[in-house]
Motif scaffolding. Structure first.
Motif, PDB file in Angstrom:
ATOM      1  N   SER A 193      21.147  96.125 -36.959  1.00  0.00           N
ATOM      2  CA  SER A 193      19.789  95.602 -37.142  1.00  0.00           C
ATOM      3  C   SER A 193      18.756  96.613 -36.660  1.00  0.00           C
ATOM      4  O   SER A 193      17.686  96.734 -37.263  1.00  0.00           O
ATOM      5  CB  SER A 193      19.632  94.279 -36.404  1.00  0.00           C
ATOM      6  OG  SER A 193      19.827  94.440 -35.017  1.00  0.00           O
ATOM      7  N   ARG A 194      19.061  97.343 -35.592  1.00  0.00           N
ATOM      8  CA  ARG A 194      18.107  98.369 -35.134  1.00  0.00           C
ATOM      9  C   ARG A 194      17.969  99.464 -36.191  1.00  0.00           C
ATOM     10  O   ARG A 194      16.863  99.953 -36.455  1.00  0.00           O
ATOM     11  CB  ARG A 194      18.555  98.968 -33.804  1.00  0.00           C
ATOM     12  CG  ARG A 194      18.399  98.019 -32.629  1.00  0.00           C
ATOM     13  CD  ARG A 194      18.444  98.748 -31.298  1.00  0.00           C
ATOM     14  NE  ARG A 194      19.706  99.457 -31.070  1.00  0.00           N
ATOM     15  CZ  ARG A 194      20.817  98.890 -30.600  1.00  0.00           C
ATOM     16  NH1 ARG A 194      20.833  97.584 -30.346  1.00  0.00           N
ATOM     17  NH2 ARG A 194      21.903  99.599 -30.405  1.00  0.00           N
ATOM     18  N   GLY A 219      18.554  99.051 -39.408  1.00  0.00           N
ATOM     19  CA  GLY A 219      17.863  98.446 -40.541  1.00  0.00           C
ATOM     20  C   GLY A 219      16.367  98.354 -40.323  1.00  0.00           C
ATOM     21  O   GLY A 219      15.576  98.616 -41.243  1.00  0.00           O
ATOM     22  N   ASP A 220      15.947  98.002 -39.105  1.00  0.00           N
ATOM     23  CA  ASP A 220      14.516  97.946 -38.797  1.00  0.00           C
ATOM     24  C   ASP A 220      13.887  99.339 -38.883  1.00  0.00           C
ATOM     25  O   ASP A 220      12.757  99.499 -39.365  1.00  0.00           O
ATOM     26  CB  ASP A 220      14.295  97.365 -37.401  1.00  0.00           C
ATOM     27  CG  ASP A 220      14.639  95.883 -37.323  1.00  0.00           C
ATOM     28  OD1 ASP A 220      14.729  95.238 -38.385  1.00  0.00           O
ATOM     29  OD2 ASP A 220      14.827  95.374 -36.199  1.00  0.00           O
ATOM     30  N   ASN A 243      13.296 100.200 -42.447  1.00  0.00           N
ATOM     31  CA  ASN A 243      12.106  99.526 -42.980  1.00  0.00           C
ATOM     32  C   ASN A 243      10.848 100.328 -42.683  1.00  0.00           C
ATOM     33  O   ASN A 243       9.953 100.458 -43.532  1.00  0.00           O
ATOM     34  CB  ASN A 243      11.984  98.123 -42.392  1.00  0.00           C
ATOM     35  CG  ASN A 243      12.998  97.154 -42.975  1.00  0.00           C
ATOM     36  OD1 ASN A 243      13.489  97.364 -44.079  1.00  0.00           O
ATOM     37  ND2 ASN A 243      13.312  96.109 -42.232  1.00  0.00           N
ATOM     38  N   ARG A 244      10.769 100.861 -41.469  1.00  0.00           N
ATOM     39  CA  ARG A 244       9.608 101.697 -41.125  1.00  0.00           C
ATOM     40  C   ARG A 244       9.651 103.011 -41.908  1.00  0.00           C
ATOM     41  O   ARG A 244       8.606 103.530 -42.337  1.00  0.00           O
ATOM     42  CB  ARG A 244       9.577 101.944 -39.615  1.00  0.00           C
ATOM     43  CG  ARG A 244       9.326 100.684 -38.801  1.00  0.00           C
ATOM     44  CD  ARG A 244       9.134 100.988 -37.320  1.00  0.00           C
ATOM     45  NE  ARG A 244      10.376 101.412 -36.669  1.00  0.00           N
ATOM     46  CZ  ARG A 244      11.292 100.596 -36.180  1.00  0.00           C
ATOM     47  NH1 ARG A 244      11.133  99.273 -36.284  1.00  0.00           N
ATOM     48  NH2 ARG A 244      12.380 101.052 -35.591  1.00  0.00           N
ATOM     49  N   GLU A 294      13.541 104.119 -30.390  1.00  0.00           N
ATOM     50  CA  GLU A 294      13.668 102.997 -31.309  1.00  0.00           C
ATOM     51  C   GLU A 294      15.114 102.591 -31.586  1.00  0.00           C
ATOM     52  O   GLU A 294      15.382 101.420 -31.862  1.00  0.00           O
ATOM     53  CB  GLU A 294      12.946 103.320 -32.620  1.00  0.00           C
ATOM     54  CG  GLU A 294      11.463 103.614 -32.432  1.00  0.00           C
ATOM     55  CD  GLU A 294      10.742 103.887 -33.733  1.00  0.00           C
ATOM     56  OE1 GLU A 294      11.334 103.632 -34.810  1.00  0.00           O
ATOM     57  OE2 GLU A 294       9.595 104.358 -33.686  1.00  0.00           O
TER      58      GLU A 294
END
Length: 512
Positions: free
Chosen positions: A122-123, A125-126, A129-130, A181
């Motif tokens: 998920s990290r 994937g996030d 997205n950015r 991040e």
């Protein structure tokens, strides 16, 4: 019909030549070497064959467009294209390994969660997205349009970095993005490996370099049957079909200027080839002269060469024994000491534990028979004059014994092979011979030691390559050292931009 001279037969130059010929112009390509393709080379020995430049293709749409626009026969009828799945396997310093599926966001997230622990996917994937936001903001102006006269907007980084820490400051570099991040050294290493593969130092590359993993994981990774050299063969054949003339073994030594405009080129033998337009597909020392562009030195070709001082060492391995069933095409074996690797890159020396990319195509055209295998192992290294002199970052100082440089190179190649053993079962026992290629070989074949990086926003505009139209009228730049920068797809885009500028003139606003 205009007379057009193209300097060099690299991929970007040939892409421009084919498009210009279809537009009705008379195109002649002068290449100092005896073959075409530029950095897309081939090494052959004893029935084994190896790509000596890029081994995989990203954004194949660029070459599909080239073949559609230059003839009725599409790309897939000229070369075989297959998606590489998994796209890559990563072996991290702690021994953890993960295989990432090709062009599947959900698949990548799931694979990372399974291999690195819940939350890792998920990290990532996030983060993607950015990265998509940065891609959407910069894709057209940085890939599909000519650079505007005012490039100051590109100085700002389009990546929407998270604001973390006490001072709530965003990360300014790709390495900073990984630390802040992704919060896992393995995910950070995964991110940084994309920058290294494009010749960028993650410690200095802007956060906008996040578009590189986004591009690859979104649009996929492709293999060309017969190796990437087969793509060069197809582009060359398309040029010949469109009546482009090639003159090999013809070194261009200067650009002929009249009334502040390029009107031809001068060859090593003293001959002059007249032209209405000149397309330079490679860094040409004669262009640095004050009377042509007003540049003081080669360091000004292009601007981003100040920030990109890297090249590649490639080890070609001839192996006995068949490739095992289920072998992964591409494996990235990460450095056991990433900090030392990046420090060595910044200081201009060879590191002790390099990150290596291992390519195992499994292509019958690249091996003598089914009982053998050809493998390439590649590492990003500093590049420049040390490869031409007797001083390899402390390996061969003044007074050092003869052969010290060669010894340092062989020792580094040995460390690369040692790392590659994590990707190739029984590598040592299967090894018949190896051939080592360094930035010195790149220089002999292309005229530069470095491998050009892609155009990126951010970093104050330091990673913007030279614009396609030169300050001198009638002169244009194509290929990896021109906008939109290095990489196989980027070179093809530069050819499309140059052709558009010549055919449509100053009103050309980019590819459609």
């Amino acid at each position: 019909m205009a007379r057009i001279v193209v300097i060099g037969a690299g991929m970007g130059a040939m892409a421009a030549a084919a498009r210009l010929a279809v537009a009705g112009h008379r195109v002649t390509v002068y290449e100092r070497a005896e073959t075409y393709g530029g950095a897309v080379g081939r090494y052959e020995r004893d029935g084994f064959a190896f790509d000596t430049g890029p081994g995989l293709l990203h954004l194949p749409a660029v070459y599909r467009d080239l073949f559609v626009k230059t003839g009725k026969e599409p790309l897939e009828r000229c070369v075989g294209l297959t998606q590489v799945d998994p796209a890559s396997r990563h072996v991290f310093a702690d021994g953890t390994a993960v295989s990432l599926p090709n062009a599947s966001r959900a698949g990548v997230v799931s694979a990372l969660d399974a291999a690195l622990g819940a939350g890792a996917g998920s990290r990532w994937g996030d983060f993607l997205n950015r990265a998509r936001d940065a891609w959407d903001r910069s894709r057209r102006p940085l890939l599909e349009e000519p650079l505007p006269a005012d490039v100051s907007p590109f100085a700002r980084d389009p990546y929407p970095a998270l604001r973390t820490g006490l001072l709530r400051r965003p990360a300014a570099t790709l390495a900073g993005v990984g630390r802040r991040e992704l919060r896992d050294p393995r995910l950070a290493a995964l991110l940084e490996s994309y920058a290294l593969s494009y010749g960028l130092d993650p410690a200095t590359a802007p956060a906008a370099a996040a578009v590189l993993p986004y591009m690859e994981q979104t649009f996929g990774t492709w293999y060309v049957s017969g190796g990437i050299r087969a793509l060069a063969d197809a582009v060359y054949a398309r040029c010949r079909e469109r009546k482009v003339e090639f003159v090999f073994g013809a070194e261009v030594t200067g650009v002929v200027v009249k009334d502040a405009r390029a009107v031809g080129v001068e060859l090593a033998g003293g001959e002059v080839a007249e032209a209405d337009h000149v397309v330079a597909g490679a860094p040409l020392p004669a262009l640095y002269r004050d009377q042509v562009l007003g540049w003081d030195s080669q360091d000004e070709w292009p601007r981003h060469q100040h920030g990109v001082r890297t090249g590649r060492v490639t080890v070609c391995l001839a192996l006995r024994g068949a490739r095992e069933a289920g072998a992964v095409h591409r494996t990235v074996v990460h450095s056991a000491d990433r900090a030392e690797e990046l420090d060595a890159l910044a200081r201009g020396r060879l590191c002790e534990r390099p990150t290596v990319v291992v390519l195992r195509p499994g292509d019958e055209r690249l091996r003598p028979d089914g009982d053998h295998e050809s493998v390439t192992v590649t590492a990003t290294v500093p590049a420049g004059e040390p490869w031409a002199s007797e001083n390899l970052w402390g390996a061969a100082q003044e007074g050092a014994p003869e052969g010290a440089v060669e010894g340092a190179v062989e020792a580094f190649a040995e460390r690369m092979v040692e790392a590659a053993a994590a990707a190739v079962p029984g590598l040592r026992e299967r090894l018949l011979w190896r051939a080592v290629r360094t930035p010195a070989d790149t220089f002999r074949e292309t005229g530069v030691y470095q491998v050009p990086g892609p155009a990126l926003a951010g970093a104050g505009g330091a990673l913007l390559p030279a614009a396609n139209p030169a300050p001198l009228g009638g002169l244009y730049f194509a290929g990896g050292w021109a906008h939109p920068g290095g990489g196989l797809a980027h070179a093809g885009m530069s050819g499309a931009l140059v052709a558009g500028l010549i055919v449509e003139g100053a009103d050309f606003r980019g590819s459609q």
